[in-house]
Design an enzyme around this catalytic site. Structure first.
Site, mmCIF file in Angstrom:
data_model
loop_
_atom_site.group_PDB
_atom_site.id
_atom_site.type_symbol
_atom_site.label_atom_id
_atom_site.label_comp_id
_atom_site.label_asym_id
_atom_site.label_seq_id
_atom_site.Cartn_x
_atom_site.Cartn_y
_atom_site.Cartn_z
ATOM 1 C CB SER A 52 68.519 -27.292 -13.472
ATOM 2 O OG SER A 52 69.599 -29.039 -14.126
ATOM 3 C CE LYS A 106 72.791 -30.089 -13.435
ATOM 4 N NZ LYS A 106 71.388 -29.429 -14.167
ATOM 5 C CB SER A 115 72.375 -26.347 -16.348
ATOM 6 O OG SER A 115 71.910 -26.426 -15.240
#
Length: 395
Positions: A68, A71, A128
């Site tokens: 993640s 991102k 997230s």
């Protein structure tokens, strides 16, 4: 025969047993101490945000899976588009069928739901949310694939040489799909760029917020560090179990100094946290900020001016030269002033570069600053040219 002899010796000398046991204990203790202190991650880097100076690195150019942490690029592109006036935080984002089906960590977006773009970005930065990342990608580029191309293009512009993005959310690939790849150094570069946008830091430092008109709680995936480490206020965590491990790009500020610590591929969540704390403690406790040169200060000897109103001019530092040095090593800072020309020819505009100052700690280069003309150098008239010609002849 040899084994029998050894057993016989031990049986007749009880003290030998004690000696062997002590040696075994020392060996085992040394082994476990090494294992305890050994890094339980794939790569790491510690960077001073102001200068970009690397204070620590380990396997920083090793390719790893970011999960993640990708991102961060979604958020960067979003903020750059907002600041360029192309989109607004108040714009409406309509959730597509595809975005609603993205799994993993999510805020359970439903097809046809509408949100302010600000709410979508909050869900990404704080919680997230994978579905929110896809919704943002589609809003900014029309579809997720086109947005991933933009992510890779921006990565190249930033100098993220070993990074390839395959998706916008960081989830592991399905069969036939590619995985995201990056390095600790590249993520630190991305983190420094992200910190130019204060709104992102405000979201990243928020431990808890609400979503969908207060009906859903956004919990920060980096909350352990935010709660426990003084000065910590971001940035982004990542994890999946198919090769990524526990990742983080963290930032903290103390005494007007801001650091970025990146830890990639940690074995456990606790290993990630402990590694970041250790890196931050190293940067804040063991290093001192030193201003070596200030912007506009003169550097080097006067530079001869040919055909000028004045005979000489001085070069000045184009910017501050700031370095971090281990405490106690301040006297090891030196300057290597490099001005490859003996003279300049008037007229010359203010701010023209004619050299550089290289800052070293011991024999390690830690900073460079351009040396430029502090003022415009005017061309002299005939009388002035004659005067300096005579002076040069007799000097």
């Amino acid at each position: 025969m040899e084994v029998i002899m050894k057993n016989t010796i031990l049986s007749h000398h009880p003290r030998a047993y004690g000696t062997v046991i002590v040696l075994l204990l020392v060996t085992l203790n040394a082994h476990f101490a090494f294992a305890k202190n050994a890094p339980r991650y794939k790569s790491a880097i510690l960077v001073d945000v102001e200068t970009g100076q690397v204070l620590f690195e380990e396997n920083a150019d090793k390719q790893v899976i970011p999960a993640s942490v990708v991102k961060m690029m979604v958020l960067l592109l979003a903020m750059e588009r907002i600041e360029a006036g192309e989109v607004s935080l108040s714009d409406t984002v309509t959730i597509s069928a595809w975005a609603s089906k993205i799994g993993g960590h999510q805020v359970y977006l439903a097809e046809g739901e509408q949100f302010r773009f600000e709410e979508i970005l909050k869900a990404i930065a704080i919680s997230s949310a994978n579905d929110a990342a896809t919704a943002a990608a589609e809003f900014l580029a029309g579809d997720a694939d086109a947005f991933v191309e933009q992510m890779n293009a921006r990565a190249q512009e930033l100098g993220m040489e070993h990074t390839t993005f395959a998706n916008e959310h960081g989830l592991p690939p399905d069969k036939g799909q590619e995985e995201n790849h990056t390095t600790a150094r590249d993520i630190a570069l991305l983190g420094r760029e992200l910190l130019k946008h204060p709104q992102l830091l405000a979201w990243a430092s928020t431990q808890e917020d609400t979503f969908r008109n207060g009906t859903f709680i956004l919990t920060n995936t980096n909350r352990q560090l935010l709660r426990k480490y003084q000065g910590a206020d971001g940035l982004k965590t990542g994890f999946h179990s198919r090769g990524a491990g526990f990742n983080v790009c963290a930032t903290a500020k103390r005494d007007n100094r801001r650091l970025i610590a990146v830890v990639m591929g940690a074995s456990q969540k606790s290993d990630r946290y402990n590694a970041v704390v250790k890196l931050f403690n190293k940067g804040f406790n063991q290093y001192k900020r030193v201003v070596v040169l200030q912007k506009g200060f003169t550097v080097g000897d006067p530079l001869l001016v040919n055909r000028g109103k004045e005979r000489t001019t001085m070069l000045v530092a184009s910017d501050n030269a700031v370095v971090l040095v281990p405490k106690g090593k301040e006297l090891e800072i030196t300057q290597d002033v490099r001005i490859p020309v003996d003279a300049i020819i008037a007229p010359v505009d203010q701010g023209m570069r004619f050299g550089e100052a290289v800052i070293l700690v011991g024999d390690q280069e830690v900073a460079r600053v351009d040396l430029v003309t502090g003022d415009r150098v005017e061309k002299g008239n005939l009388l002035e040219l004659l005067k300096w010609w005579i002076v040069n002849k007799i000097s």
